[in-house]
Design an enzyme around this catalytic site. Structure first.
Site, PDB file in Angstrom:
ATOM      1  N   GLY A   1      -5.621  -2.274  -0.735  1.00  0.00           N
ATOM      2  CA  GLY A   1      -4.681  -2.603  -1.796  1.00  0.00           C
ATOM      3  C   GLY A   1      -4.833  -4.009  -2.338  1.00  0.00           C
TER       4      GLY A   1
ATOM      5  N   ALA B   1      -2.612   0.582   7.227  1.00  0.00           N
ATOM      6  CA  ALA B   1      -3.972   0.188   7.587  1.00  0.00           C
ATOM      7  C   ALA B   1      -4.947   1.190   6.996  1.00  0.00           C
ATOM      8  CB  ALA B   1      -4.141   0.107   9.101  1.00  0.00           C
TER       9      ALA B   1
ATOM     10  N   GLY C   1       0.810  -1.208   0.000  1.00  0.00           N
ATOM     11  CA  GLY C   1       0.000   0.000   0.000  1.00  0.00           C
ATOM     12  C   GLY C   1       0.839   1.251   0.000  1.00  0.00           C
ATOM     13  N   SER C   2       0.185   2.397  -0.021  1.00  0.00           N
ATOM     14  CA  SER C   2       0.890   3.668  -0.202  1.00  0.00           C
ATOM     15  C   SER C   2       1.798   4.012   0.967  1.00  0.00           C
ATOM     16  CB  SER C   2      -0.125   4.793  -0.424  1.00  0.00           C
ATOM     17  OG  SER C   2      -1.004   4.918   0.678  1.00  0.00           O
ATOM     18  N   THR C   3       1.407   3.670   2.197  1.00  0.00           N
ATOM     19  CA  THR C   3       2.251   3.978   3.347  1.00  0.00           C
ATOM     20  C   THR C   3       3.396   2.983   3.450  1.00  0.00           C
ATOM     21  OG1 THR C   3       0.273   4.802   4.465  1.00  0.00           O
ATOM     22  CG2 THR C   3       2.248   4.542   5.793  1.00  0.00           C
TER      23      THR C   3
ATOM     24  N   GLU D   1      -1.121 -10.348   3.608  1.00  0.00           N
ATOM     25  CA  GLU D   1      -0.781  -9.482   4.742  1.00  0.00           C
ATOM     26  C   GLU D   1      -1.102 -10.170   6.066  1.00  0.00           C
ATOM     27  OE1 GLU D   1      -1.409  -5.023   2.826  1.00  0.00           O
ATOM     28  OE2 GLU D   1      -3.116  -6.082   3.681  1.00  0.00           O
TER      29      GLU D   1
ATOM     30  N   LYS E   1      -6.532   7.802   9.503  1.00  0.00           N
ATOM     31  CA  LYS E   1      -6.922   6.401   9.618  1.00  0.00           C
ATOM     32  C   LYS E   1      -7.508   6.062  10.989  1.00  0.00           C
ATOM     33  CE  LYS E   1      -5.120   5.819   5.532  1.00  0.00           C
ATOM     34  NZ  LYS E   1      -5.982   5.758   4.341  1.00  0.00           N
TER      35      LYS E   1
END
Length: 233
Positions: free
Chosen positions: A99, A85, A29-31, A105, A123
């Site tokens: 994602g 998350a 994911g993006s983070t 995960e 979040k």
């Protein structure tokens, strides 16, 4: 831009928990992408670690940064998994899966001694369910599975629809494992443990995006700094 900067700050804080020689789970994911980038910089400078990616996308990113990769056939346990998350409640229960990598995960996090979540403050929620809950399902018998999902979700107060996830090209989204994802729009999940059990009792459900009692620490970045949230450590 502010959101990406906050994600990177949370990722940088998580990186301080990583020691040489550790076996790491790399989230998706993006983070998590920011964490992999930062770890790649350390590896380029000689840092020693070995990592298990949670998706094909993360594996490609890590390989491009020359991060040593392995799998859970070779490694029996991991020291830490660092992942993002979609929602985090006050007990550090999570919704994940935007994602599409929720199955891998969860497998990787379950094989880790510690799961650390990195996120920006958007979040944080008081109760899970504002974000749609991803439910990974088998292609076979999809109609029957969707009907069973509708019954379970209605019993748990699902406020919105069940939506088969699609790509930008309006084709069914397919996970790395070859499954489909149904997104359930609850609005509020009052009994996540019971919902988890009921969803997994459906034969066509592979896994769902409720990560309950798995995360022990979270680094949450806001404009005024990075907060550390902990649960049991």
């Amino acid at each position: 831009m502010m959101s990406e900067q906050l994600k990177r700050e949370a990722a940088a804080m998580a990186l301080t928990q990583v020691q040489p020689g550790m076996r790491l789970g790399l989230g998706t994911g993006s983070t998590a992408r920011h964490f992999v980038d930062l770890l790649g910089e350390k590896v380029a400078a000689g840092f020693d670690c070995i990592c298990v990616p949670t998706s094909e996308a993360t594996a490609r990113q890590a390989a491009g940064l020359n991060i040593p990769l392995s799998d859970l056939e070779t490694l029996d346990r991991l020291d830490i998994t660092i992942d993002g998350a979609d929602e985090i409640d006050p007990q550090l229960n999570l919704i994940k899966g935007a994602g599409g990598a929720l199955l891998r995960e969860k497998i990787v996090a379950s094989a880790s001694d510690l799961m650390i979540v990195i996120a920006d403050a958007s979040k944080l929620v008081e109760t899970l369910g504002r974000f749609p809950l991803p439910i990974e399902v088998n292609r076979f018998g999809l109609g029957a599975t969707r009907r069973a999902l509708a019954a379970v979700c209605a019993a748990h107060g699902c406020a919105g629809e069940l939506r088969l996830r699609q790509t930008a090209a309006e084709e069914s989204y397919v996970t790395d494992g070859g499954h489909l994802i149904v997104d359930a729009f609850f609005g509020r999940i009052s009994q996540p443990e019971a919902l988890s059990r009921d969803l997994l009792d459906i034969a066509g459900v592979v896994q769902h995006g409720l990560f309950l009692k798995m995360c022990k620490k979270a680094y949450v970045a806001a404009p005024d700094g990075v907060r550390t949230l902990s649960n049991g450590i």
